[in-house]
Design a protein around this motif. Structure first.
Motif, PDB file in Angstrom:
ATOM      1  N   PRO A 135       0.877  -1.224  -0.116  1.00 48.64           N
ATOM      2  CA  PRO A 135      -0.057   0.194  -0.195  1.00 48.64           C
ATOM      3  C   PRO A 135       0.855   1.415   0.074  1.00 48.64           C
ATOM      4  CG  PRO A 135      -0.229  -1.121   2.049  1.00 48.64           C
ATOM      5  CD  PRO A 135       0.807  -2.040   1.131  1.00 48.64           C
ATOM      6  N   LYS A 136       2.218   1.190   0.072  1.00 50.72           N
ATOM      7  CA  LYS A 136       3.006   2.373   0.025  1.00 50.72           C
ATOM      8  C   LYS A 136       3.395   2.496  -1.440  1.00 50.72           C
ATOM      9  CE  LYS A 136       3.700   2.975   4.502  1.00 50.72           C
ATOM     10  NZ  LYS A 136       3.022   4.257   5.011  1.00 50.72           N
ATOM     11  N   VAL A 137       3.270   1.791  -2.246  1.00 48.59           N
ATOM     12  CA  VAL A 137       3.688   2.090  -3.663  1.00 48.59           C
ATOM     13  C   VAL A 137       3.223   3.466  -3.987  1.00 48.59           C
ATOM     14  CG1 VAL A 137       3.315   1.514  -6.145  1.00 48.59           C
ATOM     15  CG2 VAL A 137       4.010  -0.157  -4.296  1.00 48.59           C
ATOM     16  N   PRO A 138       1.745   3.915  -3.860  1.00 46.30           N
ATOM     17  CA  PRO A 138       1.345   5.126  -4.511  1.00 46.30           C
ATOM     18  C   PRO A 138       2.106   6.352  -3.693  1.00 46.30           C
ATOM     19  CG  PRO A 138      -0.444   3.572  -3.903  1.00 46.30           C
ATOM     20  CD  PRO A 138       0.632   2.964  -3.320  1.00 46.30           C
ATOM     21  N   ASP A 139       2.261   6.197  -2.671  1.00 42.36           N
ATOM     22  CA  ASP A 139       2.947   7.126  -1.776  1.00 42.36           C
ATOM     23  C   ASP A 139       4.515   7.260  -2.230  1.00 42.36           C
ATOM     24  OD1 ASP A 139       0.859   7.962   0.040  1.00 42.36           O
ATOM     25  OD2 ASP A 139       0.966   5.734   0.962  1.00 42.36           O
ATOM     26  N   ALA A 140       5.177   6.116  -2.332  1.00 39.06           N
ATOM     27  CA  ALA A 140       6.325   6.119  -2.897  1.00 39.06           C
ATOM     28  C   ALA A 140       6.398   6.877  -4.307  1.00 39.06           C
ATOM     29  CB  ALA A 140       6.925   4.711  -2.884  1.00 39.06           C
ATOM     30  N   MET A 141       5.511   6.453  -5.043  1.00 40.91           N
ATOM     31  CA  MET A 141       5.740   7.133  -6.553  1.00 40.91           C
ATOM     32  C   MET A 141       5.306   8.496  -6.265  1.00 40.91           C
ATOM     33  SD  MET A 141       3.139   4.295  -8.779  1.00 40.91           S
ATOM     34  CE  MET A 141       3.378   5.171 -10.188  1.00 40.91           C
ATOM     35  N   LEU A 142       4.528   8.918  -5.386  1.00 45.58           N
ATOM     36  CA  LEU A 142       4.241  10.571  -5.391  1.00 45.58           C
ATOM     37  C   LEU A 142       5.471  11.012  -4.915  1.00 45.58           C
ATOM     38  CD1 LEU A 142       2.018  12.794  -5.002  1.00 45.58           C
ATOM     39  CD2 LEU A 142       2.143  12.342  -2.840  1.00 45.58           C
ATOM     40  N   LYS A 159       5.534  12.509 -15.293  1.00 46.10           N
ATOM     41  CA  LYS A 159       4.978  11.082 -15.277  1.00 46.10           C
ATOM     42  C   LYS A 159       4.900  10.181 -13.914  1.00 46.10           C
ATOM     43  CE  LYS A 159       6.964   6.640 -17.155  1.00 46.10           C
ATOM     44  NZ  LYS A 159       6.517   5.947 -16.255  1.00 46.10           N
ATOM     45  N   TYR A 160       5.762  10.542 -13.023  1.00 43.09           N
ATOM     46  CA  TYR A 160       5.223   9.770 -11.728  1.00 43.09           C
ATOM     47  C   TYR A 160       4.071  10.188 -11.127  1.00 43.09           C
ATOM     48  CZ  TYR A 160       9.832   7.595 -10.818  1.00 43.09           C
ATOM     49  OH  TYR A 160      11.091   6.938 -10.925  1.00 43.09           O
ATOM     50  N   LEU A 161       3.656  11.492 -11.330  1.00 48.93           N
ATOM     51  CA  LEU A 161       2.553  12.182 -10.861  1.00 48.93           C
ATOM     52  C   LEU A 161       1.011  11.424 -11.687  1.00 48.93           C
ATOM     53  CD1 LEU A 161       3.309  15.896  -9.987  1.00 48.93           C
ATOM     54  CD2 LEU A 161       3.104  13.927  -8.405  1.00 48.93           C
ATOM     55  N   VAL A 162       1.252  11.593 -12.757  1.00 44.29           N
ATOM     56  CA  VAL A 162       0.269  10.845 -13.943  1.00 44.29           C
ATOM     57  C   VAL A 162      -0.104   9.526 -13.564  1.00 44.29           C
ATOM     58  CG1 VAL A 162      -0.261  10.330 -16.032  1.00 44.29           C
ATOM     59  CG2 VAL A 162       0.414  12.838 -15.416  1.00 44.29           C
ATOM     60  N   ASP A 163       0.922   8.761 -13.399  1.00 42.26           N
ATOM     61  CA  ASP A 163       0.993   7.309 -12.993  1.00 42.26           C
ATOM     62  C   ASP A 163       0.490   7.126 -11.780  1.00 42.26           C
ATOM     63  OD1 ASP A 163       2.286   6.602 -15.358  1.00 42.26           O
ATOM     64  OD2 ASP A 163       4.016   6.147 -14.257  1.00 42.26           O
ATOM     65  N   ALA A 174      -3.170  10.194  -5.052  1.00 45.44           N
ATOM     66  CA  ALA A 174      -3.527  10.415  -6.214  1.00 45.44           C
ATOM     67  C   ALA A 174      -4.115  12.011  -6.181  1.00 45.44           C
ATOM     68  CB  ALA A 174      -4.647   9.470  -6.898  1.00 45.44           C
ATOM     69  N   ASN A 175      -4.855  12.359  -5.035  1.00 48.78           N
ATOM     70  CA  ASN A 175      -5.443  13.529  -4.861  1.00 48.78           C
ATOM     71  C   ASN A 175      -4.119  14.734  -5.007  1.00 48.78           C
ATOM     72  OD1 ASN A 175      -8.003  12.632  -5.015  1.00 48.78           O
ATOM     73  ND2 ASN A 175      -8.045  12.407  -2.750  1.00 48.78           N
ATOM     74  N   LEU A 176      -3.259  14.083  -4.153  1.00 47.11           N
ATOM     75  CA  LEU A 176      -2.012  15.060  -3.862  1.00 47.11           C
ATOM     76  C   LEU A 176      -1.296  15.422  -5.313  1.00 47.11           C
ATOM     77  CD1 LEU A 176      -0.630  13.931  -0.622  1.00 47.11           C
ATOM     78  CD2 LEU A 176      -1.806  16.351  -1.128  1.00 47.11           C
ATOM     79  N   GLU A 179      -3.365  17.397  -7.361  1.00 46.14           N
ATOM     80  CA  GLU A 179      -3.101  19.003  -7.157  1.00 46.14           C
ATOM     81  C   GLU A 179      -1.753  19.508  -7.460  1.00 46.14           C
ATOM     82  OE1 GLU A 179      -3.465  19.529  -2.928  1.00 46.14           O
ATOM     83  OE2 GLU A 179      -5.412  18.385  -2.846  1.00 46.14           O
ATOM     84  N   ARG A 180      -0.659  18.714  -7.606  1.00 42.70           N
ATOM     85  CA  ARG A 180       0.572  19.265  -7.946  1.00 42.70           C
ATOM     86  C   ARG A 180       0.770  19.425  -9.483  1.00 42.70           C
ATOM     87  NH1 ARG A 180       5.963  19.670  -6.076  1.00 42.70           N
ATOM     88  NH2 ARG A 180       4.883  19.931  -3.898  1.00 42.70           N
ATOM     89  N   LEU A 181      -0.014  18.335 -10.048  1.00 41.86           N
ATOM     90  CA  LEU A 181      -0.285  18.480 -11.810  1.00 41.86           C
ATOM     91  C   LEU A 181      -0.915  19.864 -12.157  1.00 41.86           C
ATOM     92  CD1 LEU A 181      -1.000  14.768 -12.673  1.00 41.86           C
ATOM     93  CD2 LEU A 181       1.043  16.147 -13.143  1.00 41.86           C
ATOM     94  N   LYS A 182      -1.957  20.084 -11.256  1.00 38.10           N
ATOM     95  CA  LYS A 182      -2.509  21.432 -11.689  1.00 38.10           C
ATOM     96  C   LYS A 182      -1.866  22.734 -11.562  1.00 38.10           C
ATOM     97  CE  LYS A 182      -7.411  19.593 -10.341  1.00 38.10           C
ATOM     98  NZ  LYS A 182      -8.246  19.772  -9.395  1.00 38.10           N
ATOM     99  N   LEU A 183      -0.941  22.659 -10.451  1.00 36.94           N
ATOM    100  CA  LEU A 183       0.065  23.545 -10.396  1.00 36.94           C
ATOM    101  C   LEU A 183       0.702  23.880 -11.331  1.00 36.94           C
ATOM    102  CD1 LEU A 183       0.926  23.520  -6.527  1.00 36.94           C
ATOM    103  CD2 LEU A 183      -0.429  25.232  -7.409  1.00 36.94           C
ATOM    104  N   LEU A 184       1.429  22.587 -11.928  1.00 34.20           N
ATOM    105  CA  LEU A 184       2.497  22.470 -12.896  1.00 34.20           C
ATOM    106  C   LEU A 184       1.681  23.167 -14.287  1.00 34.20           C
ATOM    107  CD1 LEU A 184       4.173  19.213 -12.692  1.00 34.20           C
ATOM    108  CD2 LEU A 184       5.136  21.343 -12.420  1.00 34.20           C
ATOM    109  N   ASP A 185       0.400  22.842 -14.588  1.00 36.65           N
ATOM    110  CA  ASP A 185      -0.257  23.227 -15.610  1.00 36.65           C
ATOM    111  C   ASP A 185      -0.403  24.803 -15.793  1.00 36.65           C
ATOM    112  OD1 ASP A 185      -0.218  20.542 -16.635  1.00 36.65           O
ATOM    113  OD2 ASP A 185      -2.452  20.300 -15.976  1.00 36.65           O
TER     114      ASP A 185
END
Length: 187
Positions: A135-142, A159-163, A174-176, A179-185
């Motif tokens: 269950p730590k995989v999403p957090d590690a990817m983030l 790429k990590y954030l989209v994944d 995913a929610n975090l 949020e970061r992707l929106k800031l990047l956009d």
């Protein structure tokens, strides 16, 4: 100047501790309360330099819960060097523990808090390669996404954030990431 430096260092320590506490709580919720046995020690005031020997094996601790809890408590206390040593010792002593993925994750967090980005990146990568069902995989990817963005590796960070967002929709990670992707956009 010394007083201002002390105040600034105190604020930094408090911010780190709040971040770690929030992250621990979020991870506990996401894990379905799996880590309820982990007891966090109270946070001492800054500039505390207590020496603690990292646990390698705790008698009667067959799954490593007690050793893991002690390493995590060191992290919460802001004793990062000792925490790293304890998590590393835990990994060697309890490689098949049900807490192994958590220990690997918190090792990455400890390195990240210390601004050792290379070691943090390596630790989070090990979660993806060694514990793909954790269950730590999403957090590690983030966290890998955040680290890459901090190093101006925008494409890889994105790429990590989209994944995270596409593979683990509805999770806190995913929610975090969203949020970061929106800031990047917006940039």
């Amino acid at each position: 100047i010394e007083q201002q430096e002390y105040v600034l260092e105190s604020m930094k320590q408090r911010q780190r501790n709040l971040y770690l506490d929030m992250d621990r709580r979020i991870n506990n919720v996401e894990a379905g309360g799996r880590n309820k046995g982990v007891v966090a020690a109270p946070v001492p005031p800054p500039n505390t330099t207590a020496k603690v020997t990292p646990p390698v094996v705790v008698a009667g601790d067959t799954d490593g819960q007690e050793a893991y809890s002690k390493a995590f408590a060191l992290l919460k206390e802001g004793q990062y060097k000792q925490s790293i040593e304890s998590f590393e010792a835990f990994k060697k002593s309890y490689p098949n523990s049900k807490y192994a993925d958590n220990a690997q994750y918190w090792l990455g967090e400890t390195y990240k808090v210390n601004r050792n980005n290379k070691a943090a990146r390596d630790a989070f990568q090990k979660i993806l390669s060694n514990y793909p069902d954790s269950p730590k995989v999403p957090d590690a990817m983030l966290k890998l996404g955040y680290l890459e963005l901090e190093q101006n590796n925008i494409a890889l960070g994105r790429k990590y954030l989209v994944d995270v967002s596409t593979r683990y929709p509805g999770t806190t990670a995913a929610n975090l990431a969203d949020e970061r992707l929106k800031l990047l956009d917006k940039k």
